[in-house]
Design an enzyme around this catalytic site. Structure first.
Site, PDB file in Angstrom:
ATOM      1  N   GLY A  15       3.610   8.951  -0.662  1.00 38.90           N
ATOM      2  CA  GLY A  15       3.384   9.652   0.611  1.00 38.90           C
ATOM      3  C   GLY A  15       3.201   8.688   1.769  1.00 38.90           C
ATOM      4  O   GLY A  15       2.396   8.921   2.667  1.00 38.90           O
ATOM      5  N   ALA A  18       8.224   6.576   3.920  1.00 38.39           N
ATOM      6  CA  ALA A  18       9.437   6.964   3.186  1.00 38.39           C
ATOM      7  C   ALA A  18       9.271   8.349   2.564  1.00 38.39           C
ATOM      8  O   ALA A  18      10.151   9.206   2.684  1.00 38.39           O
ATOM      9  CB  ALA A  18       9.745   5.927   2.109  1.00 38.39           C
ATOM     10  N   SER A  41      -1.075   9.570  -4.019  1.00 41.09           N
ATOM     11  CA  SER A  41      -2.425   9.299  -4.486  1.00 41.09           C
ATOM     12  C   SER A  41      -3.262   8.733  -3.347  1.00 41.09           C
ATOM     13  O   SER A  41      -2.917   7.693  -2.778  1.00 41.09           O
ATOM     14  CB  SER A  41      -2.363   8.294  -5.638  1.00 41.09           C
ATOM     15  OG  SER A  41      -3.642   7.763  -5.860  1.00 41.09           O
ATOM     16  N   VAL A  49       1.721  -0.632   7.687  1.00 42.82           N
ATOM     17  CA  VAL A  49       2.393  -1.231   8.846  1.00 42.82           C
ATOM     18  C   VAL A  49       3.740  -0.486   9.007  1.00 42.82           C
ATOM     19  O   VAL A  49       3.999   0.469   8.311  1.00 42.82           O
ATOM     20  CB  VAL A  49       2.650  -2.743   8.639  1.00 42.82           C
ATOM     21  CG1 VAL A  49       1.422  -3.562   8.919  1.00 42.82           C
ATOM     22  CG2 VAL A  49       3.192  -3.017   7.247  1.00 42.82           C
ATOM     23  N   ALA A  52       7.522  -0.196  14.573  1.00 34.68           N
ATOM     24  CA  ALA A  52       8.577  -0.307  15.575  1.00 34.68           C
ATOM     25  C   ALA A  52       9.880   0.195  14.983  1.00 34.68           C
ATOM     26  O   ALA A  52      10.143   0.011  13.786  1.00 34.68           O
ATOM     27  CB  ALA A  52       8.736  -1.762  16.012  1.00 34.68           C
ATOM     28  N   LYS A  80      10.317   2.048  23.230  1.00 26.79           N
ATOM     29  CA  LYS A  80      10.798   0.685  22.955  1.00 26.79           C
ATOM     30  C   LYS A  80      12.238   0.559  23.473  1.00 26.79           C
ATOM     31  O   LYS A  80      13.121   1.303  23.039  1.00 26.79           O
ATOM     32  CB  LYS A  80      10.737   0.424  21.446  1.00 26.79           C
ATOM     33  CG  LYS A  80      11.284  -0.934  21.061  1.00 26.79           C
ATOM     34  CD  LYS A  80      11.197  -1.154  19.557  1.00 26.79           C
ATOM     35  CE  LYS A  80      11.960  -2.399  19.157  1.00 26.79           C
ATOM     36  NZ  LYS A  80      12.151  -2.508  17.716  1.00 26.79           N
ATOM     37  N   PRO A  98      18.065  -6.213  24.145  1.00 27.63           N
ATOM     38  CA  PRO A  98      17.875  -4.847  24.641  1.00 27.63           C
ATOM     39  C   PRO A  98      18.774  -3.877  23.871  1.00 27.63           C
ATOM     40  O   PRO A  98      19.779  -4.294  23.304  1.00 27.63           O
ATOM     41  CB  PRO A  98      18.346  -4.963  26.103  1.00 27.63           C
ATOM     42  CG  PRO A  98      19.332  -6.076  26.099  1.00 27.63           C
ATOM     43  CD  PRO A  98      19.038  -6.980  24.918  1.00 27.63           C
ATOM     44  N   VAL A 187       0.139   8.915 -10.465  1.00 29.92           N
ATOM     45  CA  VAL A 187       1.086   9.012 -11.584  1.00 29.92           C
ATOM     46  C   VAL A 187       0.741   7.910 -12.588  1.00 29.92           C
ATOM     47  O   VAL A 187       0.687   6.730 -12.222  1.00 29.92           O
ATOM     48  CB  VAL A 187       2.542   8.841 -11.093  1.00 29.92           C
ATOM     49  CG1 VAL A 187       3.505   8.795 -12.276  1.00 29.92           C
ATOM     50  CG2 VAL A 187       2.909   9.963 -10.131  1.00 29.92           C
ATOM     51  N   LEU A 336      10.335   0.934   0.635  1.00 29.91           N
ATOM     52  CA  LEU A 336      10.074  -0.393   0.079  1.00 29.91           C
ATOM     53  C   LEU A 336      10.475  -0.513  -1.395  1.00 29.91           C
ATOM     54  O   LEU A 336      10.725  -1.605  -1.878  1.00 29.91           O
ATOM     55  CB  LEU A 336       8.593  -0.746   0.263  1.00 29.91           C
ATOM     56  CG  LEU A 336       8.133  -0.800   1.737  1.00 29.91           C
ATOM     57  CD1 LEU A 336       6.619  -0.929   1.824  1.00 29.91           C
ATOM     58  CD2 LEU A 336       8.812  -1.949   2.480  1.00 29.91           C
TER      59      LEU A 336
HETATM   60  C1  FAD Z   1       4.565  -6.735   7.211  1.00 33.75           C
HETATM   61  C2  FAD Z   1       5.455  -5.547   7.354  1.00 33.75           C
HETATM   62  C3  FAD Z   1       5.776  -5.071   8.626  1.00 33.75           C
HETATM   63  C4  FAD Z   1       6.650  -3.987   8.786  1.00 33.75           C
HETATM   64  N1  FAD Z   1       7.021  -3.555  10.032  1.00 33.75           N
HETATM   65  C5  FAD Z   1       7.991  -2.615  10.165  1.00 33.75           C
HETATM   66  C6  FAD Z   1       8.451  -2.191  11.432  1.00 33.75           C
HETATM   67  O1  FAD Z   1       7.960  -2.611  12.472  1.00 33.75           O
HETATM   68  N2  FAD Z   1       9.440  -1.273  11.473  1.00 33.75           N
HETATM   69  C7  FAD Z   1      10.002  -0.746  10.346  1.00 33.75           C
HETATM   70  O2  FAD Z   1      10.942   0.044  10.435  1.00 33.75           O
HETATM   71  N3  FAD Z   1       9.524  -1.075   9.138  1.00 33.75           N
HETATM   72  C8  FAD Z   1       8.553  -1.996   9.027  1.00 33.75           C
HETATM   73  N4  FAD Z   1       8.087  -2.326   7.787  1.00 33.75           N
HETATM   74  C9  FAD Z   1       8.529  -1.562   6.631  1.00 33.75           C
HETATM   75  C10 FAD Z   1       7.755  -0.239   6.605  1.00 33.75           C
HETATM   76  O3  FAD Z   1       6.381  -0.495   6.610  1.00 33.75           O
HETATM   77  C11 FAD Z   1       8.131   0.569   5.381  1.00 33.75           C
HETATM   78  O4  FAD Z   1       9.528   0.695   5.297  1.00 33.75           O
HETATM   79  C12 FAD Z   1       7.562   1.961   5.464  1.00 33.75           C
HETATM   80  O5  FAD Z   1       6.196   1.938   5.739  1.00 33.75           O
HETATM   81  C13 FAD Z   1       7.805   2.717   4.191  1.00 33.75           C
HETATM   82  O6  FAD Z   1       6.923   2.332   3.180  1.00 33.75           O
HETATM   83  P1  FAD Z   1       6.945   3.200   1.835  1.00 33.75           P
HETATM   84  O7  FAD Z   1       6.692   4.609   2.189  1.00 33.75           O
HETATM   85  O8  FAD Z   1       8.193   2.861   1.114  1.00 33.75           O
HETATM   86  O9  FAD Z   1       5.753   2.580   0.991  1.00 33.75           O
HETATM   87  P2  FAD Z   1       4.151   2.714   1.140  1.00 33.75           P
HETATM   88  O10 FAD Z   1       3.719   2.877   2.536  1.00 33.75           O
HETATM   89  O11 FAD Z   1       3.597   1.556   0.374  1.00 33.75           O
HETATM   90  O12 FAD Z   1       3.795   4.053   0.395  1.00 33.75           O
HETATM   91  C14 FAD Z   1       3.764   4.124  -1.021  1.00 33.75           C
HETATM   92  C15 FAD Z   1       3.200   5.461  -1.433  1.00 33.75           C
HETATM   93  O13 FAD Z   1       3.333   5.581  -2.829  1.00 33.75           O
HETATM   94  C16 FAD Z   1       2.127   6.092  -3.356  1.00 33.75           C
HETATM   95  N5  FAD Z   1       1.999   5.648  -4.745  1.00 33.75           N
HETATM   96  C17 FAD Z   1       2.208   4.414  -5.248  1.00 33.75           C
HETATM   97  N6  FAD Z   1       1.974   4.399  -6.575  1.00 33.75           N
HETATM   98  C18 FAD Z   1       1.621   5.670  -6.915  1.00 33.75           C
HETATM   99  C19 FAD Z   1       1.246   6.302  -8.125  1.00 33.75           C
HETATM  100  N7  FAD Z   1       1.160   5.630  -9.291  1.00 33.75           N
HETATM  101  N8  FAD Z   1       0.953   7.610  -8.086  1.00 33.75           N
HETATM  102  C20 FAD Z   1       1.007   8.323  -6.937  1.00 33.75           C
HETATM  103  N9  FAD Z   1       1.356   7.772  -5.761  1.00 33.75           N
HETATM  104  C21 FAD Z   1       1.655   6.459  -5.749  1.00 33.75           C
HETATM  105  C22 FAD Z   1       1.031   5.543  -2.453  1.00 33.75           C
HETATM  106  O14 FAD Z   1      -0.151   6.324  -2.527  1.00 33.75           O
HETATM  107  C23 FAD Z   1       1.728   5.676  -1.099  1.00 33.75           C
HETATM  108  O15 FAD Z   1       1.532   6.975  -0.607  1.00 33.75           O
HETATM  109  C24 FAD Z   1       7.175  -3.369   7.627  1.00 33.75           C
HETATM  110  C25 FAD Z   1       6.801  -3.807   6.355  1.00 33.75           C
HETATM  111  C26 FAD Z   1       5.966  -4.880   6.208  1.00 33.75           C
HETATM  112  C27 FAD Z   1       5.573  -5.344   4.839  1.00 33.75           C
END
Ligand code: FAD
Length: 505
Positions: A15, A18, A41, A49, A52, A80, A98, A187, A336
């Site tokens: 959650g 993504a 969870s 993070v 942008a 932006k 830009p 999970v 990610l």
């Molecule tokens: C340093 C940094 C800076 C960034 N800056 C930018 C930016 O400026 N612009 C941009 O477009 N992108 C940026 N990104 C990328 C961006 O943060 C991610 O693409 C975005 O937040 C998506 O993350 P996610 O949802 O894939 O993962 P996460 O935010 O890590 O979410 C993972 C989810 O999975 C759940 N989960 C994990 N394991 C379990 C389990 N066993 N059971 C139940 N739930 C579980 C967690 O509870 C959580 O809800 C950045 C990334 C980093 C590392």
């Protein structure tokens, strides 16, 4: 064996941005009776993070029917217009990337070719003076683009900066209101069917089992389904993109000014981001752990904030690369879990968006034909490689004299795809965009020139137009863009009027 049927049940695990972007987009399917469940969870934090974005985010929100001003208000969002790169070519320099295009093409010949010809003799100023977004960035101004293509302000292009956790919460509300069911829980087990290796269900703590036909892995760096369970594999790009850590911290915004852009400042062992929101500024230092200690990186970040830190800095570890198969069996990885490219050009959220769009366009049935899966993976691979090349360009084309990192990336072998682009541009400023490439020609031009990649010559077609006429046209464009930008409202005044949050609420 039963004939393939339409998918009736989709399970999204995770959650973060993504997970909720996928849930919001897939919520449309609930109208056709498809069950969409999101498992997250509270005990496992999101990455925290990712603030942008780039302009296509507007079409994602637009397709969902989200009201822009409400979205900006609810997410403490700002506008932006591009990125302010400081110190990337050499110490002390600065250029803008830009979003809008440069000037106007003349008789089918690209504007930058005319610019290059005049720049040779000093008759043209910096390329940013011929870009409306860059002019507005310089003045801290913003006005939405005109929908009249004949109007100068139609040359504006923009994206958003927002609080990532508020965006996820906003999308959660949207998705739940449209039938997505949220299940809270961790999970702990992912059973796989013997006959075809497909995921059958996810099992949560307390033995709660959630069955599904299509699974979407949004578990972040953990990649719980796609890799830990299905072993889709990883291709590392760490030899090109050597930064492997970031330390992040939000800070207070000390004054009323809110710059309508993200800033990326090169530092000895990496670079620092600054993302202004309405209620605070997001900051982080992305660095190469072989070149600086975690403590020194943290100190470097804290020493370069505009205001008081609002919490303790937190550290993230990563590796640049991609999942070998973003879609494997009955599981698609988004966010990610599908790969990581550092946030230099704010592309990760965009890659989530394109992942969801591709999935919607290639939605499988229960037969899971390899045709759809293979096309999805091919498109994903190409997109990731194109973004990767664009990011490598920022590092490779540098003349910095501090830090071993900058020497290494300058001297390294780069992907052949990027090498071709660089050679073509260096020769006569030519550029070709392949297969729906994300970054347009204007983006490549901004970064190539900004990084000191200066074409040796120009397209001979630019000589087919009288130089005096070109000069007049360029001068006129510069004057009109400067005038138009100076009459726009200040960015913070526009926000206060249309989408007040934070200090303006
Ligand atoms: C340093 C940094 C800076 C960034 N800056 C930018 C930016 O400026 N612009 C941009 O477009 N992108 C940026 N990104 C990328 C961006 O943060 C991610 O693409 C975005 O937040 C998506 O993350 P996610 O949802 O894939 O993962 P996460 O935010 O890590 O979410 C993972 C989810 O999975 C759940 N989960 C994990 N394991 C379990 C389990 N066993 N059971 C139940 N739930 C579980 C967690 O509870 C959580 O809800 C950045 C990334 C980093 C590392």
């Amino acid at each position: 064996m039963t004939a393939p049927q339409p998918i009736r049940s989709i399970v999204i695990v995770g959650g973060g941005t993504a997970g909720w972007m996928a849930a919001a987009a897939l919520s449309r399917l609930t109208r056709t009776g498809v069950r969409v469940t999101l498992v997250e969870s509270d005990a496992i934090a999101t990455v925290g993070v990712g603030e942008a974005t780039i302009p296509p985010i507007r079409s994602f929100n637009g397709l969902l029917g989200i009201d822009e001003n409400e979205f900006l208000r609810r997410t403490q969002g700002t506008i932006k217009l591009g990125i302010d790169f400081q110190g990337w070519d050499h110490e002390g320099d600065r250029y803008f990337h830009p979003f809008g295009e440069f000037g106007f093409d003349i008789e089918g010949v690209k504007f930058h070719q005319f610019w290059r010809k005049l720049h040779e003799t000093g008759a043209a100023s910096g390329i940013g003076d011929y870009n409306l977004c860059a002019m507005a960035m310089k003045l801290g101004r913003y006005q939405p683009p005109s929908t009249d293509p004949g109007s100068v302000s139609s040359r504006m292009a923009y994206a958003y900066q927002f609080d990532a956790s508020l965006y996820a919460a906003f999308l959660r509300e949207f998705a739940e209101a449209r039938g997505v069911v949220r299940q809270e829980g961790k999970v702990v087990h992912v059973p796989v069917r013997g006959e075809d290796g497909h995921i059958e269900a996810v099992v949560l703590e307390g033995d709660r089992r959630i069955e599904g036909e299509l699974f979407i892995d949004c578990t972040g760096f953990r990649a719980l389904l796609i890799d830990q369970t299905l072993g889709a594999g990883w291709e590392s790009w760490a030899h090109w993109l050597q930064c492997d850590r970031a330390v992040a911290v939000p800070c207070a915004a000390p004054d009323e000014t809110i710059t309508p852009y993200t800033r990326c400042t090169a530092r000895t062992a990496g670079w620092q981001w600054r993302i202004p929101l309405q209620h605070r500024i997001g900051n982080g230092y992305v660095y190469c752990s072989g070149d600086i200690s975690d403590d020194a990186a943290r100190e470097m970040l804290l020493a370069n904030l505009d205001g008081k830190p609002l919490r303790d800095p937190f550290m993230l570890k990563f590796e640049a690369g991609r999942r070998k198969l973003a879609w494997h069996r009955n599981c698609v990885a988004l966010g990610l879990s599908s790969g990581f490219l550092e946030p230099l050009e704010s592309t990760s959220i965009h890659l989530i968006q394109t992942g969801v769009s591709k999935l919607m366009a290639l939605l499988p049935d229960t037969g899971f034909s390899p045709v759809e899966r293979d096309e999805y993976n091919r498109l994903t691979d190409t997109q990731m490689e194109q973004v990767r090349d664009f990011i490598i360009l920022h590092y490779h084309a540098n003349r910095r004299t501090d830090g071993d990192l900058w020497r290494r990336v300058r001297e390294m072998e780069i992907p052949e795809t990027l090498r071709r682009k660089l050679d073509l541009f260096r020769n006569r400023g030519r550029f070709f965009r392949y297969e729906d490439e994300l970054f347009a020609e204007s983006s490549w031009i901004a970064v190539m020139l900004g990084q000191g990649v200066y074409p040796a010559g120009w397209d001979p077609l630019a000589d087919a137009i009288d130089t005096a006429q070109i000069q007049k046209t360029l001068d006129r464009i510069r004057t009109i863009f400067a005038q138009t930008a100076s009459t726009m409202p200040r960015h913070e005044d526009w926000l206060a009027r249309h989408a007040p949050a934070g200090r303006f609420a």
